[in-house]
Design a protein around this motif. Sequence first.
Motif, PDB file in Angstrom:
ATOM      1  N   TRP A 113       0.831  -1.204   0.000  1.00  0.00           N
ATOM      2  CA  TRP A 113       0.000   0.000   0.000  1.00  0.00           C
ATOM      3  C   TRP A 113       0.858   1.244   0.000  1.00  0.00           C
ATOM      4  O   TRP A 113       1.942   1.259   0.567  1.00  0.00           O
ATOM      5  CB  TRP A 113      -0.915   0.011   1.233  1.00  0.00           C
ATOM      6  CG  TRP A 113      -1.988  -1.024   1.169  1.00  0.00           C
ATOM      7  CD1 TRP A 113      -1.837  -2.377   1.279  1.00  0.00           C
ATOM      8  CD2 TRP A 113      -3.387  -0.791   0.972  1.00  0.00           C
ATOM      9  NE1 TRP A 113      -3.062  -2.993   1.161  1.00  0.00           N
ATOM     10  CE2 TRP A 113      -4.031  -2.045   0.984  1.00  0.00           C
ATOM     11  CE3 TRP A 113      -4.173   0.361   0.803  1.00  0.00           C
ATOM     12  CZ2 TRP A 113      -5.411  -2.178   0.829  1.00  0.00           C
ATOM     13  CZ3 TRP A 113      -5.534   0.235   0.649  1.00  0.00           C
ATOM     14  CH2 TRP A 113      -6.142  -1.027   0.650  1.00  0.00           C
TER      15      TRP A 113
ATOM     16  N   VAL B 213      -4.531  -1.033  -7.960  1.00  0.00           N
ATOM     17  CA  VAL B 213      -3.500  -0.256  -7.266  1.00  0.00           C
ATOM     18  C   VAL B 213      -3.991   0.031  -5.843  1.00  0.00           C
ATOM     19  O   VAL B 213      -4.996   0.700  -5.653  1.00  0.00           O
ATOM     20  CB  VAL B 213      -3.205   1.074  -8.005  1.00  0.00           C
ATOM     21  CG1 VAL B 213      -2.156   1.883  -7.247  1.00  0.00           C
ATOM     22  CG2 VAL B 213      -2.739   0.803  -9.426  1.00  0.00           C
ATOM     23  N   ASN B 214      -3.260  -0.505  -4.867  1.00  0.00           N
ATOM     24  CA  ASN B 214      -3.655  -0.354  -3.462  1.00  0.00           C
ATOM     25  C   ASN B 214      -3.204   0.977  -2.900  1.00  0.00           C
ATOM     26  O   ASN B 214      -2.459   1.022  -1.930  1.00  0.00           O
ATOM     27  CB  ASN B 214      -3.018  -1.459  -2.607  1.00  0.00           C
ATOM     28  CG  ASN B 214      -3.698  -2.787  -2.797  1.00  0.00           C
ATOM     29  OD1 ASN B 214      -4.830  -2.858  -3.266  1.00  0.00           O
ATOM     30  ND2 ASN B 214      -3.008  -3.844  -2.425  1.00  0.00           N
ATOM     31  N   ASP B 215      -3.634   2.042  -3.494  1.00  0.00           N
ATOM     32  CA  ASP B 215      -3.170   3.338  -3.017  1.00  0.00           C
ATOM     33  C   ASP B 215      -4.316   4.141  -2.439  1.00  0.00           C
ATOM     34  O   ASP B 215      -5.461   4.013  -2.869  1.00  0.00           O
ATOM     35  CB  ASP B 215      -2.536   4.134  -4.161  1.00  0.00           C
ATOM     36  CG  ASP B 215      -1.163   3.602  -4.530  1.00  0.00           C
ATOM     37  OD1 ASP B 215      -0.808   2.502  -4.065  1.00  0.00           O
ATOM     38  OD2 ASP B 215      -0.460   4.288  -5.276  1.00  0.00           O
ATOM     39  N   MET B 216      -3.968   4.983  -1.496  1.00  0.00           N
ATOM     40  CA  MET B 216      -4.951   5.905  -0.949  1.00  0.00           C
ATOM     41  C   MET B 216      -4.905   7.190  -1.767  1.00  0.00           C
ATOM     42  O   MET B 216      -3.828   7.616  -2.208  1.00  0.00           O
ATOM     43  CB  MET B 216      -4.613   6.219   0.515  1.00  0.00           C
ATOM     44  CG  MET B 216      -4.683   5.009   1.422  1.00  0.00           C
ATOM     45  SD  MET B 216      -6.371   4.454   1.696  1.00  0.00           S
ATOM     46  CE  MET B 216      -6.815   5.524   3.062  1.00  0.00           C
TER      47      MET B 216
ATOM     48  N   ILE C  97      -4.059   0.794   8.234  1.00  0.00           N
ATOM     49  CA  ILE C  97      -3.969  -0.249   7.204  1.00  0.00           C
ATOM     50  C   ILE C  97      -2.901  -1.258   7.621  1.00  0.00           C
ATOM     51  O   ILE C  97      -3.111  -2.480   7.560  1.00  0.00           O
ATOM     52  CB  ILE C  97      -3.639   0.372   5.827  1.00  0.00           C
ATOM     53  CG1 ILE C  97      -4.792   1.241   5.335  1.00  0.00           C
ATOM     54  CG2 ILE C  97      -3.340  -0.734   4.795  1.00  0.00           C
ATOM     55  CD1 ILE C  97      -4.467   2.082   4.109  1.00  0.00           C
TER      56      ILE C  97
ATOM     57  N   VAL D  78     -10.336   0.469   5.784  1.00  0.00           N
ATOM     58  CA  VAL D  78      -9.833   0.476   4.401  1.00  0.00           C
ATOM     59  C   VAL D  78      -9.304  -0.913   4.053  1.00  0.00           C
ATOM     60  O   VAL D  78      -9.503  -1.412   2.952  1.00  0.00           O
ATOM     61  CB  VAL D  78      -8.727   1.541   4.214  1.00  0.00           C
ATOM     62  CG1 VAL D  78      -7.998   1.361   2.884  1.00  0.00           C
ATOM     63  CG2 VAL D  78      -9.314   2.944   4.311  1.00  0.00           C
ATOM     64  N   TYR D  79      -8.648  -1.540   5.028  1.00  0.00           N
ATOM     65  CA  TYR D  79      -8.067  -2.862   4.779  1.00  0.00           C
ATOM     66  C   TYR D  79      -9.131  -3.963   4.805  1.00  0.00           C
ATOM     67  O   TYR D  79      -8.809  -5.137   4.628  1.00  0.00           O
ATOM     68  CB  TYR D  79      -6.964  -3.153   5.801  1.00  0.00           C
ATOM     69  CG  TYR D  79      -6.056  -4.276   5.363  1.00  0.00           C
ATOM     70  CD1 TYR D  79      -5.263  -4.150   4.223  1.00  0.00           C
ATOM     71  CD2 TYR D  79      -6.016  -5.483   6.055  1.00  0.00           C
ATOM     72  CE1 TYR D  79      -4.452  -5.179   3.795  1.00  0.00           C
ATOM     73  CE2 TYR D  79      -5.194  -6.528   5.635  1.00  0.00           C
ATOM     74  CZ  TYR D  79      -4.421  -6.368   4.500  1.00  0.00           C
ATOM     75  OH  TYR D  79      -3.617  -7.383   4.063  1.00  0.00           O
TER      76      TYR D  79
ATOM     77  N   ILE E 197      -3.103  -5.234   8.386  1.00  0.00           N
ATOM     78  CA  ILE E 197      -2.218  -6.243   7.784  1.00  0.00           C
ATOM     79  C   ILE E 197      -1.655  -7.147   8.882  1.00  0.00           C
ATOM     80  O   ILE E 197      -1.656  -8.374   8.776  1.00  0.00           O
ATOM     81  CB  ILE E 197      -1.069  -5.540   7.012  1.00  0.00           C
ATOM     82  CG1 ILE E 197      -1.611  -4.846   5.761  1.00  0.00           C
ATOM     83  CG2 ILE E 197       0.038  -6.537   6.658  1.00  0.00           C
ATOM     84  CD1 ILE E 197      -0.638  -3.883   5.104  1.00  0.00           C
TER      85      ILE E 197
ATOM     86  N   ALA F 206       2.031  -7.834   3.600  1.00  0.00           N
ATOM     87  CA  ALA F 206       2.143  -6.582   2.854  1.00  0.00           C
ATOM     88  C   ALA F 206       2.700  -5.488   3.780  1.00  0.00           C
ATOM     89  O   ALA F 206       2.725  -5.639   4.997  1.00  0.00           O
ATOM     90  CB  ALA F 206       0.777  -6.168   2.325  1.00  0.00           C
TER      91      ALA F 206
ATOM     92  N   GLY G  67      -8.208   3.268   8.897  1.00  0.00           N
ATOM     93  CA  GLY G  67      -7.273   2.494   8.080  1.00  0.00           C
ATOM     94  C   GLY G  67      -7.606   1.008   8.084  1.00  0.00           C
ATOM     95  O   GLY G  67      -7.520   0.329   7.055  1.00  0.00           O
ATOM     96  N   MET G  68      -7.997   0.505   9.245  1.00  0.00           N
ATOM     97  CA  MET G  68      -8.362  -0.916   9.302  1.00  0.00           C
ATOM     98  C   MET G  68      -9.615  -1.182   8.478  1.00  0.00           C
ATOM     99  O   MET G  68      -9.745  -2.238   7.854  1.00  0.00           O
ATOM    100  CB  MET G  68      -8.529  -1.354  10.752  1.00  0.00           C
ATOM    101  CG  MET G  68      -7.183  -1.308  11.475  1.00  0.00           C
ATOM    102  SD  MET G  68      -7.074  -2.418  12.875  1.00  0.00           S
ATOM    103  CE  MET G  68      -8.144  -1.598  13.990  1.00  0.00           C
TER     104      MET G  68
ATOM    105  N   ARG H 149     -14.163   3.629  -3.688  1.00  0.00           N
ATOM    106  CA  ARG H 149     -13.187   2.550  -3.621  1.00  0.00           C
ATOM    107  C   ARG H 149     -13.015   2.069  -2.166  1.00  0.00           C
ATOM    108  O   ARG H 149     -12.888   0.884  -1.916  1.00  0.00           O
ATOM    109  CB  ARG H 149     -11.860   3.039  -4.191  1.00  0.00           C
ATOM    110  CG  ARG H 149     -10.703   2.081  -4.042  1.00  0.00           C
ATOM    111  CD  ARG H 149     -10.831   0.881  -4.981  1.00  0.00           C
ATOM    112  NE  ARG H 149      -9.656   0.042  -4.848  1.00  0.00           N
ATOM    113  CZ  ARG H 149      -8.524   0.241  -5.519  1.00  0.00           C
ATOM    114  NH1 ARG H 149      -8.435   1.224  -6.395  1.00  0.00           N
ATOM    115  NH2 ARG H 149      -7.492  -0.544  -5.332  1.00  0.00           N
ATOM    116  N   TYR H 150     -12.976   3.015  -1.231  1.00  0.00           N
ATOM    117  CA  TYR H 150     -12.796   2.645   0.172  1.00  0.00           C
ATOM    118  C   TYR H 150     -13.976   3.119   1.020  1.00  0.00           C
ATOM    119  O   TYR H 150     -13.907   4.154   1.690  1.00  0.00           O
ATOM    120  CB  TYR H 150     -11.485   3.232   0.719  1.00  0.00           C
ATOM    121  CG  TYR H 150     -10.264   2.849  -0.077  1.00  0.00           C
ATOM    122  CD1 TYR H 150      -9.964   1.513  -0.325  1.00  0.00           C
ATOM    123  CD2 TYR H 150      -9.420   3.823  -0.590  1.00  0.00           C
ATOM    124  CE1 TYR H 150      -8.856   1.159  -1.074  1.00  0.00           C
ATOM    125  CE2 TYR H 150      -8.300   3.470  -1.336  1.00  0.00           C
ATOM    126  CZ  TYR H 150      -8.020   2.137  -1.574  1.00  0.00           C
ATOM    127  OH  TYR H 150      -6.925   1.794  -2.316  1.00  0.00           O
TER     128      TYR H 150
END
Lengths: 391, 327
Positions: A117, A155-158, A174, B72-73, A178, A185, B69-70, B108-109
Amino acid sequence: MPTKSTSNPTKATRPRRPAEVDISDTEQRPMGRKKIDLGEIDDLSILNEHGEVDGSLDPNLPDEELKKVHRAMVLTRKLDIRMLNMQRQGEMGTFAPGLGQEATQIGQVYALEQKDWFSPSYRSFGAQVWRGWPIEQLLLLWAGYFEGFGPPEGVNDMPFSIVIGSHVLPATGIAMGIRARGDDAVVVTNFGDGALSQGAVAEAFNFAAVYAAPVIFLLENNGWAISIPTEKQCTIRELARRGTGFGIPSIRVDGNDILAMIVANQEAVQRGRRGEGPTLIEAVTYRMSVHTTADDPKVYRKDDEVEQWKAKCPIVRFEKYLKNKGVLGDADFERIADECEKEVLTAREVFRKRAKAKPREVFDFMYEQLPPELQEQKREYFAKLDRKGVE
Amino acid sequence: MPQLNMVQSLNLALDQNMAADDRVCIMGEDIGVNGGVFRVTQNLLDKYGEKRVMDTPLAECGIVGTAVGMAVYGMRPVAEIQFSGFTMQAFDQIEQNMARLRNRSRNRYPISMVMRAPYGGGIRAVEHHSESREAYWAHTPGLKVVIPSGPRNARALLHASINDPDPVVFYEPKAVYRAFREEVPDEAESMEIGKAEVVREGSDITMIAYGAMMRPTMEAAEDLADLHSIDAEVIDLLTISPMDTETIVESVAKTGRCVIVHEGPRTCGIAAEIIARINEHAFEYLTAPVKRITGYDIHFPYFQVEQHYLPDPDTIVESVKEVVGWE
């Protein structure tokens, strides 16, 4: 550690965290005054501004990799210059150039894989292109077309967040996800020296350290937060020290040295994958251009400071290295510069075809399902557009 | 069906959702070993372990930001803020990311997460422990705001909030936490977010309240019937945002009168929004101006005098009599 008696009989059997760590500090303290070892911070430079390389540290990347990195840096610069030009001609909104930070940009994402990410701040289009964002999409974004914000498929981008440092906590989250899921990741998130003053960034450092989250904090120390020089932002010179205080292994790197950036990035990525938690990389670089196109740096900094940094150009020194190594020569550099320029211009054509405002989509991303009140407001807004004859 | 108080019913909702979906995790200050300062998360650490029951550092902004963030994941975090007064520390992340990331990322998120916090007065607490500032979050695009009033709807609404695809601010009336018990079914139960409930039918006036104010409001409604022959209809709002305008308008169209009760400050409060909607959709049915019985625009008073600040049944009864007697 003795547990107090409690009315709750299950309490004594509950797991404790941190597991079995005795923080009671009951040992007799020796009297006296002594120095505390706060850990060392490496300062890494492999390729200096004259193009000389420390052979013992050279990562010796394969030629194809070196070419790829070089091209990405040149493309970043061409795009930067073109965007500034487009902005001055009224084709682009306010944007934040990254001139002079090409090595920092490409180096910080070099070791990432598709599963990883990237959560950038706004001065990161070079890294975004490397990660797979089409140039035309970034042009759309900076020209005010909201469709530019959606991360491309796969694409795992913010998308970046404009408020300084506000994206660093979610990036850490994030990484915590993980870690909680046991995946391998990693996350890279970048921010500037100004962001280091934000409380939310300090909280992110602490959360990342406590949960051993695989996040790489890429601190782009480019000397300036709009008009405030780093020395007025904080009293320490080596900003990497901010990491060690949180228990985060930290390193200071010449941010204009692409080889040092890549090595630091690779090491941090490997640490994250091994489950060893976060890393802070301070990339020392310089914002050669304006903060944004709405800014005039002549108000607050001297031209000769900029001139001094011109001599440290990350692309010039890398080209000397490539030439000395026999990977590429002057004719190649010219050809690559032309190719990159053409790539940018081609993207500009695509951008121009796609640059179409979509005023009717503004309610589309608010909720999974639009609540009744918003449906009503949407009807009202559409009626306004209809009246004005807007599509 | 077991008789549970609200603390127990919220615990049940968390427990059942964690059992059913391994993406659901909870995080906050003192929620693990300690089971939460109000014990809402009791025993969940034992059952689900440290990876899903996360005792966090003491940083509200950090809790909400990392929960985003979690989400988002792909996890479904339920973040506890120990008292709603401390959500101000998290305002940054609520506004910048929790509320905005779905939109910023163009779907997307989506941020499927819940921020739980006990709110409101009446527990004799120190400063910042008695606030009722749900209006902030109702004013913030991208969020949903849910406030239950009893053990059963608390459990069902928390279930719905955890499973909602959008971020939910879930305010728990701490004055109700252990105030009474209700039958709460064993099997998981849900309620639709965005729907108010008519909890007492009546014809003379509509009384609208939510959360901890449901009890004085219901008490007032019974007094009005018993002592003053006023037959009040009572609406429990349950979801503050998105607001169930339809149920409100339908009721006011029937009764022609309305009072609104909440603890939070009056100016730009939830009652002001309700009155605006009545104005827009039911103006022609009104036979009297709508009245607000709310907290005042002052800082929540220290606890020796808080009972005078909070709306009480007597004040509500008097206000209703005024509205019904308006000519």
